[in-house]
Structure formats: C-alpha cells, structure tokens
Design a protein around this motif. Structure first.
Motif, mmCIF file in Angstrom:
data_model
loop_
_atom_site.group_PDB
_atom_site.id
_atom_site.type_symbol
_atom_site.label_atom_id
_atom_site.label_comp_id
_atom_site.label_asym_id
_atom_site.label_seq_id
_atom_site.Cartn_x
_atom_site.Cartn_y
_atom_site.Cartn_z
ATOM 1 N N LEU A 251 22.656 17.911 2.435
ATOM 2 C CA LEU A 251 21.584 16.974 2.782
ATOM 3 C C LEU A 251 22.259 15.786 3.447
ATOM 4 O O LEU A 251 23.122 15.149 2.851
ATOM 5 C CB LEU A 251 20.826 16.537 1.533
ATOM 6 N N CYS A 252 21.877 15.487 4.709
ATOM 7 C CA CYS A 252 22.637 14.521 5.492
ATOM 8 C C CYS A 252 21.759 13.491 6.192
ATOM 9 O O CYS A 252 20.798 13.847 6.876
ATOM 10 C CB CYS A 252 23.461 15.290 6.531
ATOM 11 N N ASP A 253 22.128 12.236 6.042
ATOM 12 C CA ASP A 253 21.499 11.130 6.757
ATOM 13 C C ASP A 253 21.989 11.132 8.208
ATOM 14 O O ASP A 253 22.989 11.765 8.543
ATOM 15 C CB ASP A 253 21.872 9.809 6.059
ATOM 16 N N THR B 236 15.618 8.351 8.582
ATOM 17 C CA THR B 236 14.499 7.551 9.096
ATOM 18 C C THR B 236 14.195 7.892 10.548
ATOM 19 O O THR B 236 13.180 7.466 11.075
ATOM 20 C CB THR B 236 14.814 6.030 9.020
ATOM 21 N N GLU B 237 15.087 8.636 11.187
ATOM 22 C CA GLU B 237 14.906 9.002 12.596
ATOM 23 C C GLU B 237 13.836 10.079 12.702
ATOM 24 O O GLU B 237 14.118 11.264 12.620
ATOM 25 C CB GLU B 237 16.230 9.491 13.207
ATOM 26 N N GLY B 238 12.587 9.650 12.896
ATOM 27 C CA GLY B 238 11.481 10.588 12.831
ATOM 28 C C GLY B 238 10.778 10.882 14.145
ATOM 29 O O GLY B 238 9.768 11.580 14.161
ATOM 30 N N THR B 239 11.311 10.367 15.263
ATOM 31 C CA THR B 239 10.647 10.646 16.537
ATOM 32 C C THR B 239 10.892 12.093 16.947
ATOM 33 O O THR B 239 11.884 12.715 16.565
ATOM 34 C CB THR B 239 11.147 9.715 17.666
ATOM 35 N N GLU B 240 9.981 12.616 17.747
ATOM 36 C CA GLU B 240 10.102 13.994 18.233
ATOM 37 C C GLU B 240 11.429 14.201 18.969
ATOM 38 O O GLU B 240 12.083 15.232 18.812
ATOM 39 C CB GLU B 240 8.917 14.313 19.145
ATOM 40 N N GLU C 168 14.284 16.896 17.942
ATOM 41 C CA GLU C 168 14.750 17.875 18.932
ATOM 42 C C GLU C 168 16.260 17.763 19.141
ATOM 43 O O GLU C 168 16.954 18.779 19.255
ATOM 44 C CB GLU C 168 14.023 17.685 20.268
ATOM 45 N N GLU C 169 16.772 16.533 19.186
ATOM 46 C CA GLU C 169 18.211 16.330 19.352
ATOM 47 C C GLU C 169 18.985 16.963 18.201
ATOM 48 O O GLU C 169 20.007 17.627 18.408
ATOM 49 C CB GLU C 169 18.536 14.836 19.456
ATOM 50 N N ALA C 170 18.498 16.746 16.977
ATOM 51 C CA ALA C 170 19.172 17.311 15.807
ATOM 52 C C ALA C 170 19.225 18.833 15.893
ATOM 53 O O ALA C 170 20.282 19.440 15.661
ATOM 54 C CB ALA C 170 18.471 16.867 14.527
ATOM 55 N N TYR C 171 18.112 19.461 16.254
ATOM 56 C CA TYR C 171 18.096 20.924 16.351
ATOM 57 C C TYR C 171 18.936 21.418 17.523
ATOM 58 O O TYR C 171 19.471 22.525 17.481
ATOM 59 C CB TYR C 171 16.664 21.457 16.424
ATOM 60 N N SER C 172 19.079 20.608 18.567
ATOM 61 C CA SER C 172 19.933 21.023 19.691
ATOM 62 C C SER C 172 21.409 20.932 19.315
ATOM 63 O O SER C 172 22.218 21.727 19.777
ATOM 64 C CB SER C 172 19.637 20.187 20.944
ATOM 65 N N LYS C 173 21.765 19.974 18.459
ATOM 66 C CA LYS C 173 23.157 19.813 18.022
ATOM 67 C C LYS C 173 23.549 20.866 16.985
ATOM 68 O O LYS C 173 24.707 21.243 16.878
ATOM 69 C CB LYS C 173 23.401 18.423 17.426
ATOM 70 N N PRO D 123 10.563 7.289 4.534
ATOM 71 C CA PRO D 123 10.570 7.618 3.109
ATOM 72 C C PRO D 123 9.886 8.965 2.860
ATOM 73 O O PRO D 123 8.958 9.336 3.562
ATOM 74 C CB PRO D 123 9.789 6.474 2.475
ATOM 75 N N PHE D 124 10.354 9.676 1.863
ATOM 76 C CA PHE D 124 9.821 10.991 1.525
ATOM 77 C C PHE D 124 9.412 10.975 0.063
ATOM 78 O O PHE D 124 9.829 10.113 -0.707
ATOM 79 C CB PHE D 124 10.859 12.085 1.783
ATOM 80 N N THR D 125 8.582 11.942 -0.314
ATOM 81 C CA THR D 125 8.198 12.071 -1.717
ATOM 82 C C THR D 125 9.134 13.076 -2.392
ATOM 83 O O THR D 125 9.790 13.880 -1.725
ATOM 84 C CB THR D 125 6.750 12.582 -1.856
ATOM 85 N N ALA D 126 9.160 13.025 -3.698
ATOM 86 C CA ALA D 126 9.962 13.985 -4.456
ATOM 87 C C ALA D 126 9.509 15.409 -4.138
ATOM 88 O O ALA D 126 10.322 16.321 -3.990
ATOM 89 C CB ALA D 126 9.849 13.703 -5.953
#
Length: 125
Positions: free
Chosen positions: A53-55, A86-90, A94-99, A110-113
């Motif tokens: 799990l990575c920030d 916190t980086e929640g823009t589309e 997309e960048e994360a999935y491309s990397k 923020p997320f819920t449990a």
C-alpha cells in the motif's frame, strides 16, 4: 504473507495498519517512510511481501517513482500494489496505471475503513 505500508506520515501508516487489524487480518506489517525506504524493505523481504500500500507524495523517492521502479523488476512486479493517495484526478490515476500497468488498485484519501478493507481483502484471503 507480509504487507508493506509506504507513507511519509507515521499517523497515516498507523491508521492503515489499524484498519487492517480491525478487518481481522493478522499479517505482519512492514512500514516504510518513503519510496527509498520501501525499496530497501521490499528488497530484503520480497519473497514474503504479498501486498504493498503506497502513498504518492513523499520525500526522497515519491510513490509514483517507487511503483515505476517496482514494475520494471520481475521479482517484485507481480506483488499486488495499491496506491493510497490524495492524488485523485483522472490524470493522476491514469499516470499511476501507465507507470505500473499491473497496479492492483487505487484508493483516494480520505477513505473509509470499508473502502480500504474491500480493496485489500481479495489479496489477503
């Protein structure tokens, strides 16, 4: 199987670990304070780590740089990796999935449990 939690905020790491425990998972948890620390911990424990799990935003080596590096190393590329950021823009998603094309998930703070539990549960059963 161990879980590696990578976040520069000690408080955020503790929250994630607490949610993991409350969800009933008793896996050993490794903590890393940035991408550089995560590379070291993953290098020493890659045979035992079954989930990362990575920030994104961290000093020294960002989460996006970390996941890009992980994706290029066959021994660790298949370990399920979920961004928790916190980086929640589309564009950022997309960048994360491309990397890291095999990225296992993306959770926006923020997320819920319940959100965290539902994302990690398939990998911890």
């Amino acid at each position: 199987m161990k879980i590696l939690v990578v976040d520069d905020s000690a408080v955020q790491r503790k929250i994630i670990i607490q949610i993991i425990r409350q969800a009933g998972f008793n896996n050993d948890v490794l903590e890393a304070q940035d991408g550089r620390d995560a590379i070291q911990k993953l290098g020493l424990n890659f045979k035992d780590v079954g989930l990362v799990l990575c920030d994104w935003n961290m000093p020294n080596l960002s989460g996006i740089e970390f996941i890009e590096g992980v994706a290029k190393v066959p021994q660790v590329a298949a370990i399920p990796l979920i961004m928790v950021t916190t980086e929640g823009t589309e564009n950022k998603i997309e960048e994360a999935y491309s990397k890291h094309p095999r990225l296992a998930g993306y959770i926006i703070k923020p997320f819920t449990a319940e959100q965290l539990k539902s994302k990690i549960e398939p990998f911890l059963k």
